[in-house]
Scaffold this motif. Structure first.
Motif, short mmCIF file in Angstrom:
data_model
loop_
_atom_site.label_atom_id
_atom_site.label_comp_id
_atom_site.label_asym_id
_atom_site.label_seq_id
_atom_site.Cartn_x
_atom_site.Cartn_y
_atom_site.Cartn_z
N ALA A 124 0.84 -1.19 0.00
CA ALA A 124 0.00 0.00 0.00
C ALA A 124 0.88 1.24 0.00
O ALA A 124 1.96 1.25 0.59
N ARG A 125 0.42 2.27 -0.67
CA ARG A 125 1.19 3.51 -0.74
C ARG A 125 1.33 4.14 0.65
O ARG A 125 2.30 4.84 0.94
N SER A 126 0.35 3.89 1.51
CA SER A 126 0.42 4.43 2.88
C SER A 126 1.61 3.85 3.64
O SER A 126 2.18 4.51 4.52
N ASP A 127 2.00 2.62 3.31
CA ASP A 127 3.17 2.01 3.96
C ASP A 127 4.43 2.81 3.65
O ASP A 127 5.27 3.04 4.52
N GLU A 128 4.56 3.22 2.38
CA GLU A 128 5.75 3.96 1.97
C GLU A 128 5.79 5.32 2.66
O GLU A 128 6.86 5.79 3.08
N VAL A 129 4.64 5.96 2.79
CA VAL A 129 4.59 7.27 3.46
C VAL A 129 5.06 7.13 4.90
O VAL A 129 5.85 7.94 5.40
N LEU A 130 4.61 6.07 5.56
CA LEU A 130 4.97 5.86 6.95
C LEU A 130 6.46 5.56 7.11
O LEU A 130 7.13 6.11 8.01
N ILE A 131 7.01 4.71 6.26
CA ILE A 131 8.43 4.38 6.38
C ILE A 131 9.30 5.59 6.02
O ILE A 131 10.38 5.79 6.59
N ARG A 132 8.82 6.44 5.12
CA ARG A 132 9.55 7.67 4.81
C ARG A 132 9.61 8.57 6.05
O ARG A 132 10.64 9.17 6.36
N GLN A 133 8.49 8.65 6.77
CA GLN A 133 8.46 9.44 8.00
C GLN A 133 9.38 8.85 9.07
O GLN A 133 10.02 9.59 9.82
N VAL A 134 9.45 7.53 9.10
CA VAL A 134 10.36 6.86 10.04
C VAL A 134 11.81 7.26 9.75
O VAL A 134 12.57 7.61 10.66
N PHE A 135 12.19 7.22 8.48
CA PHE A 135 13.57 7.57 8.11
C PHE A 135 13.88 9.04 8.37
O PHE A 135 15.02 9.38 8.71
#
Length: 206
Positions: free
Chosen positions: A102-113
């Motif tokens: 899901a694209r939401s997963d990528e948004v979240l991991i970007r915020q993590v980084f």
């Protein structure tokens, strides 16, 4: 829901909550016990799936795909008539079907980084380990037994490049998920384009 599906859903829940906690509090701003309480699992259950809090945040699961990779190496998972590059791309698609994307997963991991830049190096290291495992499975599947044979590495790196380009397009903020192709379709199209351009280049030099 099967046992496998329930396990996969639980792992995903733990990963998402670990990432949310990291974005909100920082990696050292919450404990494994607090994460377990949020998810509703025991500490023992957590360590059945992840070796550390960092691994949960990055989605590095213990033995999550060992059986699938071993099955692929033995000639299974994807159709046996596929050539090496097609087979690795098909394996990636199979994995996406298994774990979901899901694209939401990528948004979240970007915020993590952004919150914890040190995790980027850990993520890249884990990616290198995974690529090495896939390379070895390709070597076994196609019986490329000579240790100096570079074909398995070349195939794996080419597939990784296809995935990288596909992910950059699919997860770009300008990408319209409602009208754009699904990740699988985009990856398949990029594979077609790669084959077309390499074939054209070969034909133009003969």
């Amino acid at each position: 829901m099967s046992t496998t599906e329930r396990t996969r859903a639980l792992r995903r829940h733990m990963i998402v909550e670990a990432r949310r906690a990291t974005v909100e509090h920082g990696l050292h701003g919450f404990t494994i016990e607090q994460l377990c309480e949020t998810v509703g699992v025991s500490r023992r259950t957590f360590f059945n799936h992840f070796a550390s809090k960092d691994d949960a945040v990055l989605g590095i699961e213990i033995n999550a795909d060992v059986e699938v990779i071993d099955e692929y190496a033995a000639g299974g998972v994807v159709p046996g008539e596929l050539d090496p590059l097609d087979s690795v791309v098909a394996l990636a698609i199979d994995q996406f079907h298994r774990i979901g994307i899901a694209r939401s997963d990528e948004v979240l991991i970007r915020q993590v980084f952004e919150r914890e830049p040190a995790l980027v190096a850990r993520f890249l290291s884990a990616t290198d380990v995974q690529l090495a495992r896939i390379t070895e499975s390709v070597r076994r599947r196609f019986a490329w037994d000579d240790p100096t044979d570079r074909r398995a590495r070349l195939v794996t790196e080419a597939a990784a490049a296809l995935l990288k380009v596909t992910a950059e397009t699919y997860f770009d903020d300008a990408f319209d998920e409602a009208t754009g192709p699904a990740f699988e379709a985009l990856l398949t199209e990029n594979l077609r384009l790669l084959r077309a351009v390499t074939t054209t280049e070969r034909e133009s030099t003969t």
